[in-house]
Write an enzyme that holds these catalytic residues in place. Sequence first.
Site, PDB file in Angstrom:
ATOM      1  N   ARG B 258      66.748  17.583  42.532  1.00  0.00           N
ATOM      2  CA  ARG B 258      67.615  16.988  41.527  1.00  0.00           C
ATOM      3  C   ARG B 258      68.248  15.685  42.061  1.00  0.00           C
ATOM      4  O   ARG B 258      68.598  14.800  41.303  1.00  0.00           O
ATOM      5  CB  ARG B 258      68.712  17.971  41.138  1.00  0.00           C
ATOM      6  CG  ARG B 258      69.361  17.648  39.799  1.00  0.00           C
ATOM      7  CD  ARG B 258      70.554  18.547  39.591  1.00  0.00           C
ATOM      8  NE  ARG B 258      70.156  19.933  39.474  1.00  0.00           N
ATOM      9  CZ  ARG B 258      69.865  20.519  38.327  1.00  0.00           C
ATOM     10  NH1 ARG B 258      69.935  19.824  37.221  1.00  0.00           N
ATOM     11  NH2 ARG B 258      69.518  21.777  38.285  1.00  0.00           N
ATOM     12  N   GLY B 259      68.387  15.586  43.368  1.00  0.00           N
ATOM     13  CA  GLY B 259      69.027  14.412  43.960  1.00  0.00           C
ATOM     14  C   GLY B 259      68.313  13.117  43.585  1.00  0.00           C
ATOM     15  O   GLY B 259      68.933  12.179  43.070  1.00  0.00           O
TER      16      GLY B 259
END
Lengths: 582, 319
Positions: B258-259
């Site tokens: 998700r980063g």
Amino acid sequence: MVPGLKGILILDAHPQLLVLMKDILSEIISIVVNPPDHVYLSSIEDEDTLWGNKSISSFLPSYTGLLRENNGLPRIVTIPDITRLSLAAQRACVVSIGSDIISLERHGQHESWIPNTWWLAACSRRDIGDVSPHLLDRFTLRLQSPLTTDISDYEQFSCSMNSDNWKIGLASINKPWPVWDDKFLSFVAAMFPNATSMRRDITLARLTIALARIKGQIQITNADVIDAAELLGVIPEAKRYHNHISYNQDTIDGDKDIEPFTDISEPQSVGNLSEPSKLLKKDVDEVISSKQESDIELFDNTDILIEDLYPEDKIISNHDIYSLQIPISTHKFRIKPQGVHIGVKSATTLSDIAIVPTILSSIIYQPIRRSKKGKLKLFLSDLKSYRRLTVSKSILILLIDYTSLKEVDLEKVLEYHFQWAYKERSPIVIIQVGIEREDALYELRAYKIEMKNVLSPNMAKALNAFPGKATPLAHGFELVLKTLQNILNRGRNTINAARLVILTDGRGNVPLNASYTLNYPYGIKREGIEDTLSIADKIRDFQRLESFVISPLISTYVNLPLNIAGALDASFEVIDTYLYKR
Amino acid sequence: MEAQINLNSFSLRVLPYSRIVGQKTLKLGLELAFIAPRLGGVLISGHRGTGKSTTARAFSIMVSKSMPVTLPINATEDRVIGGWKIDALMNRKARPQPGLLEDANGKLLYIDEVNLLDDHIVNIILDVTSTGILTIQREGRNESKPIQFMLVGTMNPEEGNLRPQLLDRFGLMADISIEKDINIRSQILQTVLEFDAAIFELQQKKKSSWITQAYKDNNYCYQSLITAREKFADTTLSTDNKEVCIHIAMGFQSESHRGDYILALAARALAAREGMSAVTIEHIRTVAPLALQHRRQNFNQSWNKNDDDLLTRLISKYE
């Protein structure tokens, strides 16, 4: 009135003074708005008591809740001792005091309102470290109680407040808002250079406005800001400015005698909270009384050394012990629940059933369950049991001096004690002494980690912390002392056995005071060691405590850990060579 | 504008967004989350008295003309998920009462002091944010419905941290601290006192030019955000810059994929905010702290100079 000044904390207040202050505040509010409701909060209120419930039958009528306001009518909540406030009440205070809006979303209740509550709390300076700084910050207005213990002083003060003179200012509630200039703003903004919150600046500014309005002024003056700063205890004696504004009708109607704000001092030189103010406070309430010195004699006759009114800035908070988070339960299958109940949950067993919440949860379905009139029809899903505060019967406290154990395999050294903790299902507290910190200054302090049990995933990380350069052993012992006081002496806690294991070579080189002030100690000899032994003496006095001192192999100063063991009346052992890492 | 001002309105109790001084990072985070709803919301971490709640509420008032749907820390399960209207039940009528998650659908869900929430409630929110579906299976109800909201939470790190699972649900994290600059502090005081005075004027049944102008400025800011939101879909991220996002996320040891996704999304939102059609490295640099702070290994620590240096090193390879 001026917003944002509704959280008032009185330091070291005698209970009778608090009642008196509540009555005075009540009278003020009655003049300006409406007579307020009164509520007291103590250590026993739970969520339902605070926020109420809906009416679900004639024999279970609705309960308003202590904190739900009555159609916007004012309310005063008095807290006689904030250190003893229940967890539910503390959490309620944090989200309510100073909030623009309060939202209530509980058990079918769905409401929001603009709060109109004043909060009046008392706290002893000595115990302020036991209160969450987060909660303390909500009390923007601080007052120091006079040091008198003579009850007649309060009665005399109470009589003097019956004078009508001081009420005149309140009649100016609809007068124009006073104006201010940039110098005023700069002065106030520089008053709290080290504060962690803007609330203090804003409080001072708002208090100044409030005082000016009470006097009916159209412009902020030097005197107003000095008076406000005095009330907050941040003006040293040398900066005291004499207010010559007479409190009479001429002043209220006109602007004579009013001095616009001028830069009275170098802002940086005033109000540094790291230095206690030297002000001899003679009249805590002189601004409200506005120079009616003949009327208000209590504070005039009592010389009070005003230290700063934010003592939490100077002490190390025990807040990790008093966190506002709901504690984690360590005993899911307790046979005999012993903790204080703090709420309810859906029951999974038939033990510890909360009868009233169960009835409450079932009664709303009776109409659709076609129950016979007068008889409740319960389903298993209605059952509620109590959610209780975590209690354990034993605890393991480890004080680890990392600077003396660089080559030691800690897991092996502590294996015996870990087995005991596992068998007892004990929570574990680790006091870390001499660990490396990003900011080396903070290596002057010890740190505390709490774990649910020996299987906590944080255990390995805690044991393998890197050693720092300082050994604040005395501060570590202080944390042990506070922890034991909290566990063994506080409230209805049921822990009946504590095991204290200390791993150190005894060479503490940071005096306790240096840990508190975060000033590097210079030329220290035995001060840190003496502090450690002094605290160890106090720890020895605890009942139900079993202590062990484990020392690494050392060739010099071998008497230091022995002295600690002696002071604690503890078992002493030296780490075997095979327990060192190869 | 003044005709719309109602003194009893909750909204009027909150300082207008256009008048909030400082808080650049926080305002940027909120605006990006509005422009790109898929970012999933903003976690605002900061010590007491830094204006977290005021800014979040003010933003909600600006974009939705109302206070945010607020989830208090003592909310019960029936009010979060939804239950029955008790008054109706007592009259033998079963009428569902929507919970706060349903109320917040398409809006902003605001949680004050999110780290003080009961774990049980946190789990419910996690379920909904991870699936985008609200499932109600309690008290005889069995329903599922799609839900999407902008999650905004505030927390004071002194009270402990959030679980990593919940942290990850917040697309962006703004770490704010108290202003040290005397001039900015003076401006904050000026604004607060002006707002107090303006409210006093309204209480006196007078007009307040300060409020009128603040709401006009609010509207101007809102319109610019709407424009950016419309432009967002057309804003592109080159293959090279995608690689930059991945490289930075890996450099910070972001704990999930998700980063990099959030970093890329936030950079696109910022480009749209600035009216540009393509993302530049500077956009990525600007949003990196917002997107990665809470996904680093040492997420308990604030973004600091070491992080800035690392970011510079990671980006320098592509400049």
